[in-house]
Design an enzyme around this catalytic site. Structure first.
Site, mmCIF file in Angstrom:
data_model
loop_
_atom_site.group_PDB
_atom_site.id
_atom_site.type_symbol
_atom_site.label_atom_id
_atom_site.label_comp_id
_atom_site.label_asym_id
_atom_site.label_seq_id
_atom_site.Cartn_x
_atom_site.Cartn_y
_atom_site.Cartn_z
ATOM 1 N N CYS A 1 48.907 72.970 13.011
ATOM 2 C CA CYS A 1 48.667 72.386 14.333
ATOM 3 C C CYS A 1 47.784 73.287 15.175
ATOM 4 O O CYS A 1 47.433 72.955 16.285
ATOM 5 C CB CYS A 1 49.962 72.059 15.037
ATOM 6 S SG CYS A 1 50.955 73.481 15.395
ATOM 7 N N CYS B 1 49.714 72.914 23.619
ATOM 8 C CA CYS B 1 49.559 73.395 22.240
ATOM 9 C C CYS B 1 49.519 74.909 22.159
ATOM 10 O O CYS B 1 49.973 75.489 21.187
ATOM 11 C CB CYS B 1 48.302 72.797 21.617
ATOM 12 S SG CYS B 1 46.809 73.565 22.195
#
Lengths: 131, 395
Positions: free
Chosen positions: A35, A104
């Site tokens: 990710c 993130c």
């Protein structure tokens, strides 16, 4: 690089407390390279305080700045105080992160908390013995 | 501090000669080419001269050139306009997996409009197999769109072979030549395509202008409705200064192309060869040989592209990256993923795109600057730490 403010750039260009601790009292890892970001935090605890905090980070400029900021905020704090560090308080301390980076790349507080939990659970199993 | 611009795929600078050619149309000659008086004539002459020059760059007829506001618009017009014009014949479109978003997202829009889209894969070098295109064709296929070269990994596609297949099957073939037109020889007869896109800011022309060439007899529906500019295929008063600039840039590119390539290719080859020699665990992305003349792209293991880009910028070097963190959407590059590169490795994407201003000295500087930048980020990386511990035999 206009997307990051001066303080974020400072922590990115001159990250504080980078490294690993040999036989740490607590260890926390979050994220995964798929990710985009991954952070590992190492802590050393003495008298219920974070005597030392170190980390390694795989990720973008924001991820590195966040790790650095967290380490600076946490060092010297009691465990209870350090547990109160959140992604929001880290972003505030950095005077803001770009919107798309907030979720993130803002994993530092989570990794630190994981390291503290790791320490507490080890302490429990060792019957309260502090190393 | 030395400044080295190696992001010519984002945009090239404007050549002084191009600027000079544009100036009269920013200052004095302001007419609308659709007007019937002298003012209009001046603008119209400039428009048609530019059209001739752009046509000559790709060996095409001037009548086939439609000026647009960008390469992106040219691709939108091609994909949507060609499909919509033929929808009575069929509603199936074929694109490659590594097309620019202006093609891929146009195809996605076509799906919303009731079309079906097939994506042909690429191999590890990013090359499309023409046989895969053949296999994807159906009775109702009305359009194939495969780019001439990919701007992210530099790979040049076998357009001529694909064109043979589309011709045999009577399917319209569009190629996005934004990365190649003005940069390497592009000839519509050699390529055998029916429709081709290009953009000015890829070969030292201005931003905000592109063109689509459409073979005579190929039907296309406009995506911008209005007046009868550009033969009724792209409405709106023409951006004369930009179009003049595009024409001048096309003329210069055509005359200077051989020299430019001779200048760029050895510099590119040095980067491709020496960077992996100086830094361990670096892979070249894209085709090792069959690639754009000024294009060197890599994935650096254990670190992330945006951080690399920022540190290089602090040393005066401009590059770009296809890492998830550098994209606004925070997604790994679809190009690298389609080539079978892992998400983790794709994070370390970095590309150096050279231009006519690039020098051997600049490349020396990059080769010196890059290893300490990579090393610094690796010293911070938990992945690198795991890797070094594992390779030392520890756990």
């Amino acid at each position: 690089m206009p997307v990051y403010n001066e303080k974020v750039m400072d922590h990115f260009m001159n990250p504080r407390n980078v490294g690993e601790i040999e036989s740490p009292d607590g260890f926390g890892e979050v994220g995964n390279p798929v990710c985009g970001d991954m952070m590992t935090f190492y802590i050393k605890v003495k008298d219920n305080r974070l005597e030392d905090v170190k980390y390694k980070t795989f990720g973008c400029g924001a991820a590195i700045a966040v790790s650095s900021m967290v380490s600076e905020m946490a060092k010297g704090k009691t465990l209870e105080e350090a547990e109160k560090i959140t992604p929001k308080s880290v972003a505030d301390e950095l005077k803001g992160l770009p919107k798309q980076k907030f979720h993130c790349s803002n994993l530092g507080a989570q990794a630190l908390n994981k390291a503290i939990k790791d320490y507490l659970s080890k302490k429990k199993t060792k019957g309260g013995k502090e190393r | 501090m030395q400044k080295v611009y190696l992001d010519n795929t984002a945009t090239t600078p404007l050549l002084p000669e191009v600027r000079e050619a544009m100036m009269p149309y920013l200052e004095g000659v302001f007419g609308n080419p659709s007007s019937l008086h002298d003012w209009g004539d001046g603008a119209r002459e400039a428009l048609e001269t530019a059209r001739d020059r752009v046509a000559r760059l790709i060996g095409a007829d001037a009548e086939g050139i439609i000026f647009t506001g960008s390469g992106t618009e040219a691709n939108n017009l091609a994909v949507k306009g060609l499909a919509m014009a033929q929808q009575k014949k069929g509603k199936h479109v074929v694109v490659s997996a590594i097309e620019h978003f202006s093609v891929l997202h146009s195809a996605r829009t076509l799906e919303k409009w009731g079309f079906e889209v097939s994506e042909v894969p690429v191999d590890k070098h990013g090359t499309v197999d023409p046989e895969d295109v053949r296999k994807s064709l159906r009775k109702d296929t009305v359009l194939v769109s495969v780019m001439h070269a990919n701007g992210e990994v530099g790979t040049i596609e076998p357009i001529g072979e694909i064109a043979k297949i589309t011709r045999e099957n009577n399917v319209v073939f569009h190629t996005d030549a934004v990365a190649t037109a003005g940069t390497m020889p592009v000839d519509i007869k050699e390529l055998g395509v029916d429709v081709l896109s290009l953009a000015g800011n890829q070969f030292y022309g201005p931003k905000g202008v592109g063109a689509l060439w459409v073979r005579k007899g190929v039907r296309i529906m406009p995506i911008i409705d209005g007046g009868i500019q550009e033969g009724g295929r792209r409405a709106g008063t023409e951006n004369i200064p930009a179009i003049v600039g595009l024409g001048k840039a096309a003329e210069l590119a055509r005359n200077d192309m051989a020299r430019r390539i001779k200048h760029l290719a050895p510099l590119r080859d040095r980067l491709l060869k020496e960077l992996p020699g100086r830094i361990k665990n670096v892979v070249v992305t894209g085709h090792p040989r069959n690639r754009l003349p000024g294009h060197a792209s890599f994935c650096v293991e254990f670190i992330e592209g945006e951080a690399m880009l920022m540190l290089l910028n602090s040393k005066g070097v401009a590059v770009s990256s296809g890492s998830a963190c550098t994209s606004r959407a925070l997604k790994a590059s679809h190009v690298l993923i389609a080539m079978g590169i892992s998400h983790e490795l794709a994070q370390g994407s970095v590309l150096f795109t050279l231009g006519i201003d690039s020098t051997a000295k600049g490349i020396d500087y990059v080769l010196e600057t890059m290893p300490p930048v990579v090393d610094r980020l690796r010293q911070m990386s938990p992945l690198y730490s795991k890797f070094t511990k594992a390779s030392k035999g520890g756990k």
